[in-house]
Design a protein around this motif. Sequence first.
Motif, PDB file in Angstrom:
ATOM      1  N   UNK A 149     -13.266  25.575  50.691  1.00 39.41           N
ATOM      2  CA  UNK A 149     -13.615  26.943  50.264  1.00 39.41           C
ATOM      3  C   UNK A 149     -14.168  26.908  48.831  1.00 39.41           C
ATOM      4  N   UNK A 150     -13.540  26.123  47.973  1.00 42.49           N
ATOM      5  CA  UNK A 150     -14.008  25.990  46.592  1.00 42.49           C
ATOM      6  C   UNK A 150     -15.409  25.377  46.558  1.00 42.49           C
ATOM      7  N   UNK A 151     -15.637  24.353  47.385  1.00 42.18           N
ATOM      8  CA  UNK A 151     -16.945  23.695  47.450  1.00 42.18           C
ATOM      9  C   UNK A 151     -18.027  24.696  47.890  1.00 42.18           C
ATOM     10  N   UNK A 152     -17.726  25.484  48.929  1.00 46.42           N
ATOM     11  CA  UNK A 152     -18.743  26.430  49.420  1.00 46.42           C
ATOM     12  C   UNK A 152     -18.968  27.565  48.424  1.00 46.42           C
ATOM     13  N   UNK A 153     -17.934  27.973  47.697  1.00 45.62           N
ATOM     14  CA  UNK A 153     -18.111  28.993  46.647  1.00 45.62           C
ATOM     15  C   UNK A 153     -19.011  28.464  45.532  1.00 45.62           C
ATOM     16  N   UNK A 154     -18.764  27.239  45.123  1.00 50.66           N
ATOM     17  CA  UNK A 154     -19.535  26.633  44.036  1.00 50.66           C
ATOM     18  C   UNK A 154     -21.021  26.514  44.412  1.00 50.66           C
ATOM     19  N   UNK A 155     -21.281  26.013  45.623  1.00 46.96           N
ATOM     20  CA  UNK A 155     -22.680  25.846  46.044  1.00 46.96           C
ATOM     21  C   UNK A 155     -23.353  27.196  46.293  1.00 46.96           C
ATOM     22  N   UNK A 156     -22.604  28.144  46.844  1.00 47.57           N
ATOM     23  CA  UNK A 156     -23.165  29.479  47.108  1.00 47.57           C
ATOM     24  C   UNK A 156     -23.576  30.179  45.821  1.00 47.57           C
ATOM     25  N   UNK A 157     -22.704  30.135  44.804  1.00 46.17           N
ATOM     26  CA  UNK A 157     -23.013  30.769  43.518  1.00 46.17           C
ATOM     27  C   UNK A 157     -24.180  30.063  42.830  1.00 46.17           C
ATOM     28  N   UNK A 158     -24.242  28.731  42.959  1.00 42.34           N
ATOM     29  CA  UNK A 158     -25.355  27.983  42.363  1.00 42.34           C
ATOM     30  C   UNK A 158     -26.685  28.404  42.983  1.00 42.34           C
ATOM     31  N   UNK A 159     -26.722  28.530  44.304  1.00 37.83           N
ATOM     32  CA  UNK A 159     -27.950  28.974  44.980  1.00 37.83           C
ATOM     33  C   UNK A 159     -28.370  30.372  44.507  1.00 37.83           C
ATOM     34  N   UNK A 164     -17.844  25.856  25.505  1.00 36.52           N
ATOM     35  CA  UNK A 164     -18.511  26.995  24.869  1.00 36.52           C
ATOM     36  C   UNK A 164     -18.972  27.926  25.991  1.00 36.52           C
ATOM     37  N   UNK A 165     -18.122  28.902  26.299  1.00 50.03           N
ATOM     38  CA  UNK A 165     -18.417  29.770  27.446  1.00 50.03           C
ATOM     39  C   UNK A 165     -19.655  30.632  27.234  1.00 50.03           C
ATOM     40  N   UNK A 166     -20.111  30.762  25.988  1.00 54.27           N
ATOM     41  CA  UNK A 166     -21.349  31.530  25.753  1.00 54.27           C
ATOM     42  C   UNK A 166     -22.569  30.808  26.320  1.00 54.27           C
ATOM     43  N   UNK A 167     -22.442  29.490  26.574  1.00 51.62           N
ATOM     44  CA  UNK A 167     -23.542  28.712  27.161  1.00 51.62           C
ATOM     45  C   UNK A 167     -23.368  28.540  28.673  1.00 51.62           C
ATOM     46  N   UNK A 168     -22.299  29.100  29.238  1.00 49.99           N
ATOM     47  CA  UNK A 168     -22.090  29.051  30.689  1.00 49.99           C
ATOM     48  C   UNK A 168     -22.684  30.332  31.278  1.00 49.99           C
ATOM     49  N   UNK A 169     -23.635  30.240  32.191  1.00 47.19           N
ATOM     50  CA  UNK A 169     -24.214  31.465  32.763  1.00 47.19           C
ATOM     51  C   UNK A 169     -23.153  32.408  33.340  1.00 47.19           C
ATOM     52  N   UNK A 170     -23.291  33.700  33.011  1.00 50.22           N
ATOM     53  CA  UNK A 170     -22.342  34.704  33.517  1.00 50.22           C
ATOM     54  C   UNK A 170     -22.883  35.393  34.775  1.00 50.22           C
ATOM     55  N   UNK A 171     -23.986  34.866  35.304  1.00 46.55           N
ATOM     56  CA  UNK A 171     -24.561  35.383  36.548  1.00 46.55           C
ATOM     57  C   UNK A 171     -24.700  34.215  37.512  1.00 46.55           C
ATOM     58  N   UNK A 172     -24.447  34.395  38.790  1.00 45.76           N
ATOM     59  CA  UNK A 172     -23.848  35.562  39.403  1.00 45.76           C
ATOM     60  C   UNK A 172     -22.362  35.701  39.008  1.00 45.76           C
ATOM     61  N   UNK A 173     -21.828  36.881  39.246  1.00 41.43           N
ATOM     62  CA  UNK A 173     -20.444  37.176  38.860  1.00 41.43           C
ATOM     63  C   UNK A 173     -19.470  36.198  39.536  1.00 41.43           C
ATOM     64  N   UNK A 174     -18.531  35.699  38.771  1.00 40.28           N
ATOM     65  CA  UNK A 174     -17.510  34.796  39.342  1.00 40.28           C
ATOM     66  C   UNK A 174     -17.797  33.328  39.144  1.00 40.28           C
ATOM     67  N   UNK A 175     -19.028  32.999  38.700  1.00 44.97           N
ATOM     68  CA  UNK A 175     -19.392  31.576  38.617  1.00 44.97           C
ATOM     69  C   UNK A 175     -18.569  30.838  37.568  1.00 44.97           C
ATOM     70  N   UNK A 176     -18.276  31.478  36.443  1.00 47.33           N
ATOM     71  CA  UNK A 176     -17.508  30.805  35.388  1.00 47.33           C
ATOM     72  C   UNK A 176     -16.113  30.424  35.893  1.00 47.33           C
ATOM     73  N   UNK A 177     -15.442  31.361  36.555  1.00 51.86           N
ATOM     74  CA  UNK A 177     -14.089  31.087  37.059  1.00 51.86           C
ATOM     75  C   UNK A 177     -14.084  29.984  38.108  1.00 51.86           C
TER      76      UNK A 177
END
Length: 363
Positions: A80-90, A142-155
């Motif tokens: 589930x984590x793998x599919x979330x990560x790839x889905x948000x990246x796409x 440095x979370x300011x350099x981590x994209x905040x889109x799409x929502x949830x990607x940082x977490x």
Amino acid sequence: MAPSTLTELAGKETLQASFVRDEDERPKVAYNQFSDEIPVISLAGINDVGENRAEICQKIVEACENWGIFQVVDHGVDTKLISEMTGLAREFFALPAEDKLRFNMSGGKKGGFIVSSHLQGETVQDWREIVTYFSYPIKSRDYSRWPDMPEGWIEVTKEYSDKLMGLACKLLEVLSEAMGLEKEALSKACVEMDQKVVVNFYPKCPQPDLTLGLKRHTDPGTITLLLQDQVGGLQATRDNGNTWITVQPVEGAFVVNLGDHGHYLSNGRFKNADHQAVVNSDCSRLSIATFQNPAPDATVYPLKIREGEKPILEEPITFSEMYRRKMSKDLELAMLKKLAKEQQMETTKKPELETKPLEQILA
């Protein structure tokens, strides 16, 4: 000069000149001409004591001695984590160019979005877009350099990087034991392990036979874990580029490859995987590479030298110095190649100029 994004170039009929590689660097094998030469190893039972663990460890050691690259399944990272990560990246790479460029890495920023490569001085561009995060040590995030889109990607990325750090350390334990050392030896040699996550997006390419998604290289660090989709495009060689194989994608597997640091620590016993990525004109490809690197001031030198062997490094050096030398050599080779090409073009012109007076004399 690379474009701001590849979106505007993917639909063109011909490839922009900055992406065209010299003939000897172009792909020799198709992106989907798969080989099963790279072993797929199940880690089920890796934490047991006894024959099962010993058998798994033996397979990993053989793969590292032969190729420096293998795939792992039953690795314990949640699907589930793998599919979330790839889905948000796409979702990120599908954003309009202006949204992606909010996280632009140009100008020396550490982390974010960039086209092709974040190495200065590259003469030919790679056909890829990337997002990169520096995720370990945790205090240097440095979370300011981590994209905040799409929502949830940082977490999701936080959890993903934690799980992959655990998996990498488990694999390094196996290699430490194979060298006859305590199981934390390779991890300890990293001092405080760095981790960099690089999300690669390779859009459809108008002339994939002329370029590469990522040029041929070995990773500088200790160990890399790569999650790839089912498209295919990762290629490996073990005869200095004379022959290439395309690694068969396996659903939910991680491709593991050793880098230069792991190679040196083992005194060359374990190979640093020589690899590249090719692209295609049929569909885009996504991969997520997690690089486990030593701290910049970690010492690079063989941890154990077997009887009858010589150390493959003249003297201990820091990882930052090893990395600097590697990058300098790569850029120097690229510049020498460019210079040789220019000189060759000059010499092919000269005979024409010299033969004209001769033709006039004979006439």
